[in-house]
Design a protein around this motif. Structure first.
Motif, mmCIF file in Angstrom:
data_model
loop_
_atom_site.group_PDB
_atom_site.id
_atom_site.type_symbol
_atom_site.label_atom_id
_atom_site.label_comp_id
_atom_site.label_asym_id
_atom_site.label_seq_id
_atom_site.Cartn_x
_atom_site.Cartn_y
_atom_site.Cartn_z
ATOM 1 N N LYS A 33 7.888 16.612 52.573
ATOM 2 C CA LYS A 33 7.239 17.737 52.831
ATOM 3 C C LYS A 33 6.781 18.614 51.752
ATOM 4 C CE LYS A 33 6.796 18.419 56.778
ATOM 5 N NZ LYS A 33 5.693 18.212 57.524
ATOM 6 N N GLU A 62 13.044 20.474 56.840
ATOM 7 C CA GLU A 62 12.001 20.326 57.862
ATOM 8 C C GLU A 62 10.680 20.835 57.506
ATOM 9 O OE1 GLU A 62 12.630 23.421 60.693
ATOM 10 O OE2 GLU A 62 10.892 22.905 62.103
ATOM 11 N N THR A 63 10.641 21.658 56.562
ATOM 12 C CA THR A 63 9.299 22.189 56.060
ATOM 13 C C THR A 63 9.214 22.001 54.619
ATOM 14 O OG1 THR A 63 10.455 24.370 55.599
ATOM 15 C CG2 THR A 63 9.392 23.811 57.630
ATOM 16 N N GLY A 64 9.838 21.608 53.870
ATOM 17 C CA GLY A 64 9.867 21.147 52.369
ATOM 18 C C GLY A 64 9.668 22.710 51.851
ATOM 19 N N SER A 65 10.628 23.702 52.304
ATOM 20 C CA SER A 65 10.658 25.011 51.679
ATOM 21 C C SER A 65 11.727 25.263 50.836
ATOM 22 C CB SER A 65 10.577 26.135 52.910
ATOM 23 O OG SER A 65 9.338 25.779 53.864
ATOM 24 N N LEU A 74 14.960 25.296 59.871
ATOM 25 C CA LEU A 74 14.731 26.856 59.523
ATOM 26 C C LEU A 74 16.015 27.539 60.627
ATOM 27 C CD1 LEU A 74 10.965 27.439 60.084
ATOM 28 C CD2 LEU A 74 12.233 27.574 57.959
ATOM 29 N N GLU A 75 16.291 26.891 61.802
ATOM 30 C CA GLU A 75 17.295 27.272 62.515
ATOM 31 C C GLU A 75 18.724 27.202 61.858
ATOM 32 O OE1 GLU A 75 14.712 25.679 63.569
ATOM 33 O OE2 GLU A 75 13.984 27.020 65.349
ATOM 34 N N THR A 96 6.624 27.492 50.281
ATOM 35 C CA THR A 96 6.161 26.194 50.398
ATOM 36 C C THR A 96 4.887 25.789 49.627
ATOM 37 O OG1 THR A 96 7.223 26.468 53.070
ATOM 38 C CG2 THR A 96 6.112 24.558 52.536
ATOM 39 N N ARG A 103 -2.590 28.380 48.705
ATOM 40 C CA ARG A 103 -3.425 27.578 49.511
ATOM 41 C C ARG A 103 -4.955 27.984 49.291
ATOM 42 N NH1 ARG A 103 0.416 26.141 53.599
ATOM 43 N NH2 ARG A 103 2.342 25.715 52.050
ATOM 44 N N SER A 160 10.513 29.785 66.111
ATOM 45 C CA SER A 160 9.798 28.971 66.919
ATOM 46 C C SER A 160 8.448 29.635 67.054
ATOM 47 C CB SER A 160 10.694 28.706 68.231
ATOM 48 O OG SER A 160 10.007 29.576 69.214
ATOM 49 N N ARG A 193 6.426 28.169 64.136
ATOM 50 C CA ARG A 193 6.164 26.657 64.465
ATOM 51 C C ARG A 193 5.138 26.445 65.146
ATOM 52 N NH1 ARG A 193 11.564 25.404 65.554
ATOM 53 N NH2 ARG A 193 12.226 24.929 63.207
ATOM 54 N N LYS A 248 4.320 22.172 63.657
ATOM 55 C CA LYS A 248 5.851 21.742 63.525
ATOM 56 C C LYS A 248 5.949 21.108 62.096
ATOM 57 C CE LYS A 248 9.834 19.804 63.946
ATOM 58 N NZ LYS A 248 11.158 20.512 63.840
ATOM 59 N N GLY A 249 6.672 21.830 61.133
ATOM 60 C CA GLY A 249 7.106 21.281 59.825
ATOM 61 C C GLY A 249 6.162 21.892 58.774
ATOM 62 N N THR A 250 5.166 22.617 59.383
ATOM 63 C CA THR A 250 4.176 23.222 58.260
ATOM 64 C C THR A 250 4.310 24.610 57.954
ATOM 65 O OG1 THR A 250 2.612 21.652 59.075
ATOM 66 C CG2 THR A 250 1.710 23.436 57.854
ATOM 67 N N MET A 251 4.230 25.296 56.854
ATOM 68 C CA MET A 251 4.415 26.582 56.800
ATOM 69 C C MET A 251 3.325 27.157 55.815
ATOM 70 S SD MET A 251 7.363 27.531 57.921
ATOM 71 C CE MET A 251 8.381 28.830 57.071
#
Lengths: 478, 258, 225
Positions: free
Chosen positions: A74, A214-217, A250-251, A277, A281, C176, C179, C184-187
């Protein structure tokens, strides 16, 4: 830093005699404990969250390889770079390379224990790069060329008078008449000096409280905002994090966040929780152009699958040291390693070897307060005992201790011998006290009687007296 | 009522080595309290020490040998009771873990450990004792010894019973739940640190303004008594069992015969 | 062998697992997909008006200040009022956030609105939150073309506008939403959860506001208008 853990006893004696340090340590006892308790009392779900946090970390550790891979994927998707460092030396070399490529002369740093562990500042200086710590406490100890004495309050061993003296010594622009007698004025001075550094820096280095697969953060949790200025202003952001910082989602981070600040400072949430993350951009008006994560092992993988695995749940809140009577007495520097207090007593031997750090797991009364407050329910006393077992089996503890213990164990294992010996020795010892009920001096018990009297045995042992009573009873019945 | 229901519970008293050697009065006070609560008390002669000095020094082999002896000596009883949170904690919380991987002994240890209790919590929680008949004129302050408090959850039970001692007034000290610095072998391995911790404790004890200091563990009591006496304090120091059993006519810990 | 392979091999060796164990891989994939919610404190689980009230109370508790206005049209005047009350120059820095831009800034005489990322000279920054968290009085901001992160940290005063209807009871609701919004999975590059103004207790454990970030955090809660 120079590991001085083998000199723990001498360090401790010096600390106990240091009046200024003892005054500063009073702030630990006063500052943290009540605040934590109030925050915990105000959240009925606190213990349920501790259980939840523990199982999240246990799950993440049991699948660590897979989460690291998922995380890396990620980060890369978001345009970041992941570097893997087996050792501190590997990590330093990777960071240096990134700094060199960026043409860095000044790097700002957010507070990070892992960069203390790998001794990054000293190394960068040697390579001609100027590291500037931006967390107030870290900045102060950097001026003093000290290591942190506490993992969340690095300068907790200092008084405001000491900080004022350091600022006057190092900030050569300061007019003598400027009032720096109170923490407010000291904070303002540090804020002013460091503002310029943020803009000057080419690279910003932070640690991470969490890495989210989950997010690569990467996530930092701070109160001052220095970590954020460190990571958004320079062109390059480098995150240095040990591999066990991984959480799945994240949760999962949210569960641990709820116990982290409460345990550390008694806040419900720290002021800034920042989830980062990748780099800036397209179209973003600010943020770093490059984003690097250096994943550091440095001994963690060797703890997996052993009796010390639970230690990898640690989230570095500092609650264990805040509640530790030994830490209160001697402060963090006496431990002679990067990580002080109960968590350090378990972690340091893993990092530097129990032969060097053997004092640390021994210097505990096993009062259990650390485990009672640990948000991640790490059985710290149990793991200190495991270190003692390793020391004992390798014959590392002092010979006098071993012989004393073996002699005592010989009696304790043989009840008849024990009865016989105590029936002779104890009444004699009692007589020796000459009716005073206590000793001011006692051969072989100098450690005790140096500081306190030794209560004398009452007379004959309980077992002697009980046997007489029993015999009397039996006689009466017959 | 059937005969079985009327049968008194058989209690094996684990005297603890410090009580055996230094303060037998605590042992007799324990017997008295247990008998008054309706127990039949026996004292197995084969007992020595719970093994903590070896256990906490990393000496697993000796600990296991000592633990086997203790289990063999006590497993026949309905309950095993010790006038010490520390020793009871060792027997109850740590014995089973010593035998991980040895199915036979692990099971024996678990069955044994489930029957182990610290004296005062046993009286209150198991025997349902809610008052004692003793009298003690004066004020006391109670120190929560670490193992009893944090391993066995002993906090309210001694205070509840002390409150029923006629003439006794409880004056709580600050940080009653903070370690006294004894820590078994800790106090001889790190005497200077131990001293700093107990100094903090005695300052809190003196500030509470009570005549007597009470706790449930003789190790802690000897440490605090020794420090108070070195400081010239005349605060008396006693084990909770002595006061609850009304056996506080003898000299306090570390006091001479007159 | 690269550091990567060496570390992963050590981890697998220590855990006693082999590469390519399908059941472990599926356990991980499932957890990442499901993102189970865990324990959510009851504190924030309230009907809307109580939830907003809790958010305001918690924010005050962490030394933020709070203002409530009836609609987005009232925000510029509320900002101007804050500046006056703090004796600050009539100048704010803000990004090109759509919701902020739609507000009647021109209607406030002599208020300078500077656009773009913040610099060292900016005294007041204005941001629009994407959410609030009632449980802790937290505001949630994210970076993007119209939302510079520097605005949240460089100015001495940070004013955050949050829509009352976007105040959630708990963190999980916000996660949520993020998300849902970004995929999903992107920030976004940065998500800031901010709970009160900057502070430090590093000197003698004395808690002081305004360490490196804003000395003051002012929240303007916009009721549905």
């Amino acid at each position: 830093m120079q590991i001085t853990s083998p000199a723990f006893k001498e360090n401790a004696r010096a600390a106990l005699a240091d009046a200024q340090l003892q005054k500063a340590l009073g702030n630990v006892r006063e500052g943290f404990i009540d605040k934590r308790q109030r925050a915990v009392d105000a959240l009925p779900e606190f213990d349920a969250l501790r259980d939840s946090a523990r199982s999240i970390k246990d799950h993440a550790l049991a699948h660590l390889d897979l989460y690291l891979e998922a995380y890396e994927k990620k980060v890369t998707e978001a345009g970041g770079h992941v570097h893997w460092a087996e050792t501190g030396a590997d990590a330093r070399a990777i960071i240096l390379e990134i700094c060199r490529a960026a043409g860095a002369r000044t790097v700002t740093k957010g507070k990070s224990m892992i960069t203390e562990e790998i001794e990054l500042n000293h190394f960068l200086e040697k390579e001609g790069i100027r590291p500037v710590e931006t967390d107030l406490g870290e900045y102060i100890i950097q001026l003093r060329r000290e290591s942190p004495s506490h993992i969340i309050a690095p300068a907790v061993h200092l008084t405001k008078e000491q900080v004022e003296a350091d600022f006057r010594r190092m900030h050569d622009h300061l007019p003598f008449a400027r009032d720096l007698s109170e923490p407010e004025s000291l904070l303002n001075e540090a804020r002013r000096v460091l503002r310029a550094q943020y803009f000057m820096a080419d690279v910003g280095i932070t640690g991470a409280n969490f890495l989210v697969a989950e997010t690569g953060s990467s996530v930092i949790v701070t109160n001052e905002g220095n970590g954020d200025l460190t990571q958004i202003l320079p062109r390059v952001h480098v995150v240095v994090a040990s591999i066990e910082k991984i959480v799945p989602t994240l949760e999962d981070m949210g569960q641990i966040l709820r116990v982290l600040a409460r345990s550390a400072t008694g806040q419900d949430m720290s002021v800034y929780t920042t989830v980062s993350t990748g780099p800036r951009r397209p179209g973003d008006p600010d943020g770093p152009d490059e984003y690097h994560v250096v994943l550091v092992d440095n001994g963690r993988s060797a703890m997996l699958g052993t009796e010390f695995q639970d230690m990898l749940r640690c989230i570095r809140c500092g609650a264990c040291m805040n509640h530790c009577p030994v830490y209160h007495a001697v402060g963090g520097h006496a431990y002679g390693s990067v990580y002080p207090g109960p968590m350090g007593a378990v972690l340091t031997p893993s990092l530097v070897g129990v032969d060097k750090a053997g004092h640390l797991p021994n210097a505990s009364t096993f009062c259990g307060r650390c485990e009672a407050v640990c948000p991640m329910r790490i059985p710290l006393p149990k793991m200190m005992r495991h270190w003692r077992e390793r020391e004992f089996s390798r014959g590392l503890n002092p010979a006098t201790q071993r012989y004393g213990l073996r002699a005592w164990a010989l009696f304790a294992r043989h009840p008849r011998l024990y009865r016989l010996a105590t029936a002779i020795a104890i009444p004699a010892l009692s007589l020796f006290s000459a009716g005073k009920g206590r000793f001011r001096h006692l051969p072989l018990a100098g450690g005790w009687t140096k500081h306190r009297d030794m209560p004398a045995p009452e007379g004959r042992t309980f077992m002697q007296q009980w046997r007489d009573r029993d015999a009397l009873k039996q006689g009466g019945q017959a | 009522m059937t005969e079985d229901m009327m049968k008194k519970p058989r209690v094996g008293l684990f005297v603890t080595c410090l009580v055996d050697l230094f303060r037998p009065a605590v042992g007799f006070a324990s017997v008295k309290l247990l008998e008054e609560a309706g127990c039949e008390v026996e004292v197995p002669m084969a007992q020595t020490c719970c093994g903590q000095p070896a256990y906490n020094s990393g000496d697993r082999a000796d600990t296991i040998a000592i633990a086997k002896n203790t289990i063999e000596s006590f497993e026949e009883y309905d309950y095993i009771v010790a006038p010490s949170g520390s020793c009871a904690g060792m027997l109850r919380k740590h014995y089973p873990g010593l035998f991980k991987g040895d199915a036979h002994w692990e099971a024996r240890a678990a069955a044994f450990s489930a029957k182990v209790h610290e004296l005062v919590s046993f009286l209150v929680d198991v025997m349902g004792v809610d008052r004692v008949t003793a009298a003690h004129s004066g004020s006391v302050t109670y120190h929560d010894s670490c193992s009893g408090l944090r391993e066995l959850g002993i906090r309210e039970q001694p205070r509840r019973l002390l409150a029923t001692v006629s003439g006794l007034k409880i004056k709580e000290m600050r940080d009653a739940d903070v370690c006294c610095g004894f820590g078994g072998t800790f106090c001889v391995k790190y005497p200077d640190i131990s001293n700093r911790i107990v100094e903090e404790k005695t300052a809190n004890i003196r500030a509470a303004g009570a005549d007597t200091l009470i706790a449930g563990d003789l190790g802690c009591l000897m440490n605090m008594a020794g420090k108070l006496q070195r400081e010239g304090s005349d605060i008396e120091v006693r084990h909770v069992a002595e006061v609850l059993a009304g056996m506080d006519d003898r000299p306090a810990i570390g006091r001479g015969q007159g | 062998m690269s550091g990567r392979e060496a570390i992963l091999n050590k981890v697998r060796g220590a855990l006693g697992v082999s590469f390519g164990d399908a059941s472990r891989a599926s356990a991980v994939a499932r957890r990442l997909d499901d993102a189970p919610v865990g324990v959510v404190p009851a504190r924030g689980q309230l009907p809307e008006s109580d939830r907003i009230a809790l958010f305001c109370a918690m924010a005050l508790k962490v030394s933020a200040s709070v203002d409530r206005v009836k609609g987005p049209g009232e925000v510029p005047e509320a900002v101007a009022a804050y500046l006056r009350s703090k004796n600050l120059p009539a100048s704010v820095r803000m990004g090109a956030d759509e919701r902020l831009q739609a507000m009647p800034w021109k209607a406030v005489p002599a208020l300078e609105v500077k656009s773009g990322p913040a610099g060292a000279e900016d005294e007041v920054g204005v941001s629009h939150a994407i959410a609030g968290v009632a449980e802790t009085g937290t505001v949630v901001l994210h970076s993007g073309a119209a939302n510079p992160t520097t605005v949240n940290f460089l100015p001495e005063h940070h004013i955050v506008v949050v829509d009352a209807k976007e105040i959630a009871g708990d963190l999980e609701t916000v996660f949520s939403r993020i998300r849902h919004r970004f995929g999903k999975g992107t920030m976004p590059r940065t998500v800031n959860l901010i709970t009160g103004p900057s502070r430090s207790g590093d000197i003698e454990q004395k808690l002081l506001l305004g360490a490196h970030g804003p000395r003051a955090l002012h929240l303007i809660v916009v009721d549905a208008g």
